[in-house]
Enzyme design. Structure first.
Site, PDB file in Angstrom:
ATOM      1  CB  ALA A   1       4.957  10.367  -1.666  1.00 26.98           C
TER       2      ALA A   1
ATOM      3  N   GLY B   1      12.350   3.721   7.486  1.00 23.80           N
ATOM      4  CA  GLY B   1      11.725   5.141   7.509  1.00 23.80           C
ATOM      5  C   GLY B   1      11.741   5.595   9.123  1.00 23.80           C
TER       6      GLY B   1
ATOM      7  CG  HIS C   1       6.197   3.080   1.252  1.00 19.60           C
ATOM      8  ND1 HIS C   1       4.740   3.248   1.576  1.00 19.60           N
ATOM      9  CD2 HIS C   1       6.128   2.048   2.427  1.00 19.60           C
ATOM     10  CE1 HIS C   1       4.289   2.832   2.676  1.00 19.60           C
ATOM     11  NE2 HIS C   1       5.245   2.070   3.257  1.00 19.60           N
TER      12      HIS C   1
ATOM     13  CE  LYS D   1       4.438   6.459   9.676  1.00 20.26           C
ATOM     14  NZ  LYS D   1       3.790   5.907  11.135  1.00 20.26           N
ATOM     15  CG  ASP D   2       7.464   2.708  11.394  1.00 21.36           C
ATOM     16  OD1 ASP D   2       6.354   2.998  12.232  1.00 21.36           O
ATOM     17  OD2 ASP D   2       7.266   2.806  10.269  1.00 21.36           O
TER      18      ASP D   2
ATOM     19  CG  ASN E   1      -2.197   1.030   1.046  1.00 19.23           C
ATOM     20  OD1 ASN E   1      -2.057   1.981   1.866  1.00 19.23           O
ATOM     21  ND2 ASN E   1      -2.732   0.939   0.007  1.00 19.23           N
ATOM     22  CG  LEU E   2       4.414   0.320  -1.810  1.00 19.62           C
ATOM     23  CD1 LEU E   2       5.314  -0.125  -3.076  1.00 19.62           C
ATOM     24  CD2 LEU E   2       5.094   0.109  -0.360  1.00 19.62           C
TER      25      LEU E   2
ATOM     26  CB  SER F   1      -0.336   2.269   4.777  1.00 20.24           C
ATOM     27  OG  SER F   1       0.827   1.941   3.895  1.00 20.24           O
TER      28      SER F   1
ATOM     29  CD  GLN G   1       9.744  -1.084  11.631  1.00 20.53           C
ATOM     30  OE1 GLN G   1       8.870  -1.527  12.012  1.00 20.53           O
ATOM     31  NE2 GLN G   1       9.989  -0.582  10.583  1.00 20.53           N
TER      32      GLN G   1
HETATM   33  O1  PAF Z   1       7.727  -0.671   8.492  1.00 15.50           O
HETATM   34  C1  PAF Z   1       7.071  -1.513   8.306  1.00 15.50           C
HETATM   35  O2  PAF Z   1       6.226  -1.497   7.036  1.00 15.50           O
HETATM   36  C2  PAF Z   1       7.258  -3.172   8.708  1.00 15.50           C
HETATM   37  O3  PAF Z   1       7.235  -2.880   9.962  1.00 15.50           O
HETATM   38  C3  PAF Z   1       8.330  -3.941   8.014  1.00 15.50           C
HETATM   39  C4  PAF Z   1       9.644  -3.249   8.494  1.00 15.50           C
HETATM   40  C5  PAF Z   1       8.174  -4.047   6.597  1.00 15.50           C
HETATM   41  C6  PAF Z   1       8.261  -5.205   8.600  1.00 15.50           C
HETATM   42  O4  PAF Z   1       7.123  -6.157   8.344  1.00 15.50           O
END
Ligand code: PAF
Length: 297
Positions: free
Chosen positions: A36, A150, A38, A152-153, A33-34, A189, A156
């Site tokens: 801009a 990214g 991404h 934003k996360d 669900n890409l 998304s 993560q």
């Molecule tokens: O950030 C994301 O979209 C997801 O957490 C990832 C890194 C693709 C893992 O599923």
């Protein structure tokens, strides 16, 4: 021409042939669900490598019970077309049993300690086990020279850096800037879940982050900034999971000057949004700062 790969053998053959030619391989993992945001990560990967693979896989193991796995938007044809336009060379779209040959519940898991216990980890138990598990698998499948995630996360990204360092994975991790809509809302998304009434309110997250930066830089104590930020978000209609100031390592900051990150996770109706803002505090001096009008007592 972009190639869509669904078999691990084909992915391995393609990447190995590029590497034999001496080409650096960049990788952008996504759940599809890409948008801009991404595509900007793909552009960064293109600057860092001569060939770019993007994965599209909605990973069930990082969604908790009652979260949006079933309704997470899946748009594989549009994703492949957008990636072709963004200049990716291949899209890796593994089926569930390619990613988890023994089934998701019987999968070998990767668990990152420490940093996964706070913030998102606290509010979404098990989420980072799923992320670390799938990212370890993706890096192993694609075997890129560089992988782009990214900002934003934010948490993560920190988890992935820890994972790669701790397992001595031979890949460089790079971070791409958060892309924003005109009113400051971070591209995601999940923004499409917002109703027309909620959409303008969602930008309050970024406005609150900017206020947290300004108040912190003006010397307002951390606890006051956090409490006011929560109140502002609550008054705007959010259910707030957290609105906090942290060091780049996600520790509670002391009085010393240095880098900070403000992080927010909050729900508008059924939609949970996260965002963050990185900034510096120049002076350790605590000078009471002005509060934004209407921000509470
Ligand atoms: O950030 C994301 O979209 C997801 O957490 C990832 C890194 C693709 C893992 O599923």
């Amino acid at each position: 021409m972009i190639e869509t790969l669904t078999r691990l053998d084909d992915l391995r053959t393609r990447v190995a042939s590029w590497k034999r030619e001496g080409l650096r391989v960049g990788f952008v993992p996504t759940m599809g669900n890409l948008h801009a945001g991404h595509f900007s990560l793909v552009e960064l990967a293109r600057r860092l490598a001569q060939r770019v693979v993007v994965s599209v896989f909605v990973n069930p193991t990082q969604f908790g019970p009652g979260e949006d796995f079933d309704r997470y938007p899946r748009t594989p044809e549009a994703d492949a077309a957008g990636l072709a336009a963004a200049g990716a060379d291949a899209v890796w779209m593994p089926a569930l049993d390619t990613m988890y040959p023994h089934g998701a519940s019987a999968a070998v898991q990767v668990r990152v300690p420490g940093i996964t216990g706070v913030l998102e980890g606290e509010h979404r138990p098990g989420h980072f086990d799923g992320v670390a598990t799938v990212v370890a698998r993706l890096l192993n499948q694609v075997q890129p020279d560089v992988a782009v995630f990214g900002r934003k996360d934010y948490q993560q990204l920190a988890v992935i850096r820890y994972l790669v360092r701790d397992l001595a994975m031979p890949v460089r991790i790079e971070a791409g800037a958060t892309l924003r809509e005109a009113d400051g809302l971070a591209m995601s998304s999940r923004n499409q879940y917002l109703t027309p009434d909620q959409r303008p309110v969602a930008a309050e997250i970024h406005r609150t982050l900017a206020w947290m930066r300004q108040a912190t830089q003006a010397g307002t104590p951390t606890a006051d900034v956090e409490a006011d930020a929560r109140r502002q978000l609550h008054d705007a209609g959010f259910d707030v999971d957290y609105a906090v100031l942290r060091t780049p390592q996600l520790e509670v900051p002391g009085d010393a000057a240095g880098p900070r990150v403000a992080l927010i996770a909050a729900r508008l109706g059924a939609t949970r949004l996260i965002d963050n803002l990185e900034f510096d505090v120049q002076s350790a001096q605590a000078v009471p700062g002005p509060r934004r009008a209407g921000a509470g007592p």
